[in-house]
Design an enzyme around this catalytic site. Structure first.
Site, PDB file in Angstrom:
ATOM      1  N   CYS A  42      16.298  69.475  48.262  1.00  0.00           N
ATOM      2  CA  CYS A  42      16.799  70.212  49.000  1.00  0.00           C
ATOM      3  C   CYS A  42      16.562  70.172  50.698  1.00  0.00           C
ATOM      4  O   CYS A  42      15.906  69.704  51.241  1.00  0.00           O
ATOM      5  CB  CYS A  42      16.026  71.465  48.565  1.00  0.00           C
ATOM      6  SG  CYS A  42      16.888  73.730  49.509  1.00  0.00           S
ATOM      7  N   ASP A  44      16.340  73.069  52.830  1.00  0.00           N
ATOM      8  CA  ASP A  44      15.155  73.354  52.762  1.00  0.00           C
ATOM      9  C   ASP A  44      14.039  72.562  54.328  1.00  0.00           C
ATOM     10  O   ASP A  44      14.023  72.074  53.682  1.00  0.00           O
ATOM     11  CB  ASP A  44      14.428  73.976  52.047  1.00  0.00           C
ATOM     12  CG  ASP A  44      14.005  75.468  52.326  1.00  0.00           C
ATOM     13  OD1 ASP A  44      12.616  75.520  53.323  1.00  0.00           O
ATOM     14  OD2 ASP A  44      13.925  76.004  51.486  1.00  0.00           O
ATOM     15  N   ARG A  46      11.224  72.801  54.820  1.00  0.00           N
ATOM     16  CA  ARG A  46       9.610  72.981  54.612  1.00  0.00           C
ATOM     17  C   ARG A  46       9.764  71.892  53.588  1.00  0.00           C
ATOM     18  O   ARG A  46       8.231  72.152  53.103  1.00  0.00           O
ATOM     19  CB  ARG A  46       9.695  74.570  54.119  1.00  0.00           C
ATOM     20  CG  ARG A  46       9.376  75.943  55.255  1.00  0.00           C
ATOM     21  CD  ARG A  46       9.437  77.189  54.560  1.00  0.00           C
ATOM     22  NE  ARG A  46      10.856  76.651  53.955  1.00  0.00           N
ATOM     23  CZ  ARG A  46      10.804  78.651  52.971  1.00  0.00           C
ATOM     24  NH1 ARG A  46      10.093  78.783  52.974  1.00  0.00           N
ATOM     25  NH2 ARG A  46      11.823  78.612  52.027  1.00  0.00           N
ATOM     26  N   HIS A  98      12.242  73.222  44.827  1.00  0.00           N
ATOM     27  CA  HIS A  98      11.099  73.661  45.189  1.00  0.00           C
ATOM     28  C   HIS A  98      10.967  75.318  44.668  1.00  0.00           C
ATOM     29  O   HIS A  98      12.344  75.841  44.979  1.00  0.00           O
ATOM     30  CB  HIS A  98      10.759  73.743  47.153  1.00  0.00           C
ATOM     31  CG  HIS A  98      11.786  74.192  47.667  1.00  0.00           C
ATOM     32  ND1 HIS A  98      11.787  75.137  48.084  1.00  0.00           N
ATOM     33  CD2 HIS A  98      13.640  73.606  47.631  1.00  0.00           C
ATOM     34  CE1 HIS A  98      12.481  75.757  49.192  1.00  0.00           C
ATOM     35  NE2 HIS A  98      13.565  74.831  48.266  1.00  0.00           N
ATOM     36  N   CYS A 101      12.860  78.644  46.138  1.00  0.00           N
ATOM     37  CA  CYS A 101      14.431  77.982  47.117  1.00  0.00           C
ATOM     38  C   CYS A 101      15.498  79.398  47.578  1.00  0.00           C
ATOM     39  O   CYS A 101      15.839  80.100  46.799  1.00  0.00           O
ATOM     40  CB  CYS A 101      14.847  77.113  45.996  1.00  0.00           C
ATOM     41  SG  CYS A 101      15.788  76.410  46.865  1.00  0.00           S
TER      42      CYS A 101
HETATM   43 CO    CO Z   1      15.488  74.734  48.168  1.00  0.00          CO
END
Ligand code: CO
Length: 220
Positions: A42, A44, A46, A98, A101
Site C-alpha cells: 500500500c 500508506d 506508515r 495492512h 488501510c
Molecule cells: Co493502505
C-alpha cells in the site's frame, strides 16, 4: 538549496553514513541490483517496505498503490512484475496489506471521494465476493480488519493468475508468492499463509487462507 533543505541535509548525512560503513556501497549498487524480493504494498506512508523488513537499498523491488491492488490490466503494476520476474529474477513476490488501510475502509463505507472511487471498486469486488463471511462479523471494525486480510489473499490470487507468473512457473523458474499483513499498531508483519510456488497449489492455498480468516473472526 531553496526548497525542502531538511530533506537534502538528511540525505547528505545518510549517504555519508552509508559510505563510511561501506566505501563501495553506492559504486556496487550503481553497477547492479539483484533484489530477491518484489514487494507489492500500500502507498500508506506508515508502511515503508525497506524499513519494516530491515532491507537495504538494492534488496527489494517495490510497487505500491492505494490498498495494494493487483489489477489484471494495470500496465504499471504488470510492468513492474515483468521486470522483476524476467529481468531481475526475484525469488519471491510479497503482497503486503495492512490493518487500518484507508483504501479498504473507503471501499467498505463508500464515501464519495472522486476518481479514486473507481480504483476502490476493485476492493468492493473483493468485499462482494465475501459478503457472507463479512456479514457474519460482529461490527464494522472487525469487518475492516477481515477485509484488509481478504484483500491481500485475493491480490495474491490475482498475481498468480497473471500470464507473467504463469509463464515463469511453466518454464520452471523458481518463484514463490506470499500474502502478508502489517499491523500499524505494533509494527509486526503477519503471514496470511497463502504462499504458493505453482499454479496447481493456488486454489487449495486460497481456500485455506480464506477459511483461516473466517475462523479468526467469525465466532463459532
Ligand atoms: Co493502505
Amino acid at each position: 538549496m531553496k526548497y525542502l533543505p531538511e530533506l537534502f541535509a538528511a540525505n547528505a548525512r545518510w549517504a555519508e553514513e552509508m559510505t563510511a560503513a561501506d566505501p563501495q556501497f553506492f559504486a556496487e549498487l550503481a553497477a547492479l541490483q539483484t533484489p530477491a524480493y518484489l514487494w507489492i504494498g500500500c502507498s500508506d506512508s506508515r508502511v515503508p517496505a525497506n524499513q519494516i523488513t530491515g532491507l537495504q537499498p538494492g534488496e527489494v523491488f517495490v510497487h505500491r498503490n492505494v490498498a495494494n491492488v493487483v489489477v489484471h490490466t494495470d500496465l504499471n503494476c504488470l510492468s513492474v512484475m515483468q521486470f522483476a520476474i524476467d529481468v531481475l529474477k526475484v525469488q519471491h513476490i510479497i503482497v503486503c496489506g495492512h490493518y487500518g488501510c484507508g483504501g479498504v475502509k473507503a471501499a467498505l463505507e463508500e464515501p464519495a471521494l472522486g476518481l479514486i472511487d473507481n480504483w476502490l471498486r476493485h476492493i468492493q469486488d473483493v468485499r462482494d465476493r465475501h459478503t457472507e463471511l463479512l456479514a457474519a462479523l460482529p461490527d464494522n471494525d472487525t469487518r475492516w480488519r477481515a477485509l484488509c486480510e481478504l484483500n491481500v489473499i485475493e491480490q495474491v490470487r490475482n498475481v498468480a493468475r497473471t500470464t507473467l507468473v504463469g509463464d515463469a512457473w511453466k518454464r520452471g523458474q523458481s518463484l514463490m508468492l506470499h500474502g502478508w499483513i502489517y499491523g500499524l499498531a505494533d509494527g509486526r508483519l503477519q503471514d496470511l499463509q497463502v504462499s504458493i510456488q505453482s499454479s496447481a497449489e493456488l486454489q487449495k492455498a486460497f481456500n485455506l487462507a480464506i477459511d483461516n480468516v473466517r475462523s479468526r473472526y467469525v465466532s463459532q
